[in-house]
Write an enzyme that holds these catalytic residues in place. Structure first.
Site, PDB file in Angstrom:
ATOM      1  N   LYS A   1       2.100  28.721 -21.485  1.00 55.69           N
ATOM      2  CA  LYS A   1       3.435  29.268 -21.814  1.00 55.69           C
ATOM      3  C   LYS A   1       4.313  28.179 -22.421  1.00 55.69           C
ATOM      4  CE  LYS A   1       6.319  27.398 -18.544  1.00 55.69           C
ATOM      5  NZ  LYS A   1       7.250  26.383 -18.687  1.00 55.69           N
TER       6      LYS A   1
ATOM      7  N   ASP B   1       6.308  29.630 -11.312  1.00 56.24           N
ATOM      8  CA  ASP B   1       5.964  30.139 -12.650  1.00 56.24           C
ATOM      9  C   ASP B   1       4.839  31.177 -12.625  1.00 56.24           C
ATOM     10  OD1 ASP B   1       7.817  28.760 -14.142  1.00 56.24           O
ATOM     11  OD2 ASP B   1       6.464  27.114 -14.685  1.00 56.24           O
TER      12      ASP B   1
HETATM   13  O1  C5P Z   1       7.456  26.536  -7.156  1.00 62.40           O
HETATM   14  P1  C5P Z   1       6.783  25.281  -7.570  1.00 62.40           P
HETATM   15  O2  C5P Z   1       5.878  24.736  -6.486  1.00 62.40           O
HETATM   16  O3  C5P Z   1       6.060  25.376  -8.866  1.00 62.40           O
HETATM   17  O4  C5P Z   1       7.934  24.200  -7.788  1.00 62.40           O
HETATM   18  C1  C5P Z   1       7.676  22.813  -7.900  1.00 62.40           C
HETATM   19  C2  C5P Z   1       8.944  22.031  -7.628  1.00 62.40           C
HETATM   20  O5  C5P Z   1       9.896  22.272  -8.680  1.00 62.40           O
HETATM   21  C3  C5P Z   1       9.664  22.442  -6.362  1.00 62.40           C
HETATM   22  O6  C5P Z   1       9.221  21.709  -5.257  1.00 62.40           O
HETATM   23  C4  C5P Z   1      11.103  22.123  -6.680  1.00 62.40           C
HETATM   24  O7  C5P Z   1      11.343  20.746  -6.512  1.00 62.40           O
HETATM   25  C5  C5P Z   1      11.202  22.395  -8.154  1.00 62.40           C
HETATM   26  N1  C5P Z   1      11.738  23.743  -8.496  1.00 62.40           N
HETATM   27  C6  C5P Z   1      13.082  24.025  -8.274  1.00 62.40           C
HETATM   28  N2  C5P Z   1      13.580  25.269  -8.611  1.00 62.40           N
HETATM   29  C7  C5P Z   1      12.774  26.193  -9.180  1.00 62.40           C
HETATM   30  C8  C5P Z   1      11.416  25.927  -9.414  1.00 62.40           C
HETATM   31  C9  C5P Z   1      10.929  24.685  -9.070  1.00 62.40           C
HETATM   32  O8  C5P Z   1      13.827  23.179  -7.783  1.00 62.40           O
HETATM   33  N3  C5P Z   1      13.295  27.367  -9.515  1.00 62.40           N
END
Ligand code: C5P
Length: 283
Positions: free
Chosen positions: A8, A135
């Site tokens: 993406k 994502d």
């Molecule tokens: O959800 P995911 O594990 O992919 O997110 C990785 C990191 O990105 C999270 O630990 C957080 O620090 C940050 N994040 C965030 N807000 C979001 C998505 C991700 O702060 N909406």
């Protein structure tokens, strides 16, 4: 079973603020492209869950997002993963802002759903994906979409007019949590015109879309990395891109092209300096 996992790009990315749960509220226009990983899902005669990748430094088993997706899928069905080999052939660059790991996870969810006779609707699959990563719900649905909240509130948008994409990942690493931290500690001076982007998509005007691409993370990069990003974007524009942007938390920069030949030349030129340069189409 073989499943494709599409990369993406972010046409826009805005960070609206930090939430009590530590995540951030986002507003992003996302787009799938043809650059993809291939996953093979196979029965392994009761050996449990095994994940194998063409990139040997990626984690195996449940630590890989593809494995975590399998665990979450079967949890939602009320059972353990009894017998599943996942083999990943990686082409999407890793830690690049192109959702490679999330897309692999989404492909596992779609593949397992089909193998199990479609117990879940796409919306239910996206909800399962939320537990794997922010994502993943978008990657389950794909195409052109607005993602809000943590990334899990999705609105399908009119498809981006078909075009060529050149994506280029420089060698420096970025840490997504660190970049969110940098965003929290500074004032965002410039934001994408998300409404303008939605209107441009509605009218099917590729040039207007390309001109409105913007990502707030780019301003939060350390100086040298921001300069490097600007240099790649300049090359893309000089080669004829209608617009250029950074994807996700980077460090991939990409350009949109309406002419194949210009896109090929840009990919060839950038490929001389950056090993991870890709030519793709939008999906
Ligand atoms: O959800 P995911 O594990 O992919 O997110 C990785 C990191 O990105 C999270 O630990 C957080 O620090 C940050 N994040 C965030 N807000 C979001 C998505 C991700 O702060 N909406």
């Amino acid at each position: 079973m073989e499943v494709q996992a599409l990369a993406k790009l972010n046409l826009t990315l805005d960070v609206l603020g930090k939430r009590p749960d530590g995540y951030h509220d986002l507003r992003m226009v996302m787009q799938s492209i043809t650059l993809s990983d291939t996953l093979e899902l196979a029965d392994n005669a009761g050996e449990g869950l095994r994940v194998e990748s063409s990139l040997h430094f990626l984690p195996a088993g449940e630590k890989n997002l593809a494995g975590k997706a399998a665990v979450c899928f079967y949890q939602a069905l009320g059972r353990d993963v009894r017998s599943l080999d996942i083999r990943l052939t990686k082409r999407i660059p890793v830690c690049a802002g192109m959702a490679g790991g999330s897309s692999d996870a989404a492909a596992v969810l779609r593949g397992l759903n089909e193998l199990e006779g479609n117990p879940f609707t796409p919306t239910e699959l996206a909800r399962i994906g939320e537990r794997v990563g922010s994502d993943v719900p978008y990657c389950v649905i794909g195409g052109t979409a607005l993602a809000e909240g943590r990334g899990e509130i999705l609105t399908p948008l009119p498809a981006l007019p078909p075009c060529w994409v050149v994506a280029c990942k420089p060698d420096f690493p970025v840490s997504t949590p660190e970049l969110f931290g940098r965003i929290d500690s500074c004032r965002i001076r410039c934001r994408p015109d998300t409404e303008g982007m939605l209107a441009a998509l509605e009218s099917g005007n590729l040039g207007a879309v390309a001109r409105r691409m913007y990502n707030v993370f780019e301003d939060a990069l350390p100086d040298r990395q921001r300069t490097s990003m600007a240099e790649i974007k300049n090359v893309l524009i000089q080669c004829g891109a209608l617009g250029a942007n950074m994807s996700g938390s980077g460090p991939t920069a990409f350009g949109l092209f309406d002419e194949e030949e210009a896109a090929r030349q840009a990919a060839q030129l950038l490929g001389q300096s950056y090993r991870e340069t890709f030519l793709a189409r939008t999906v």
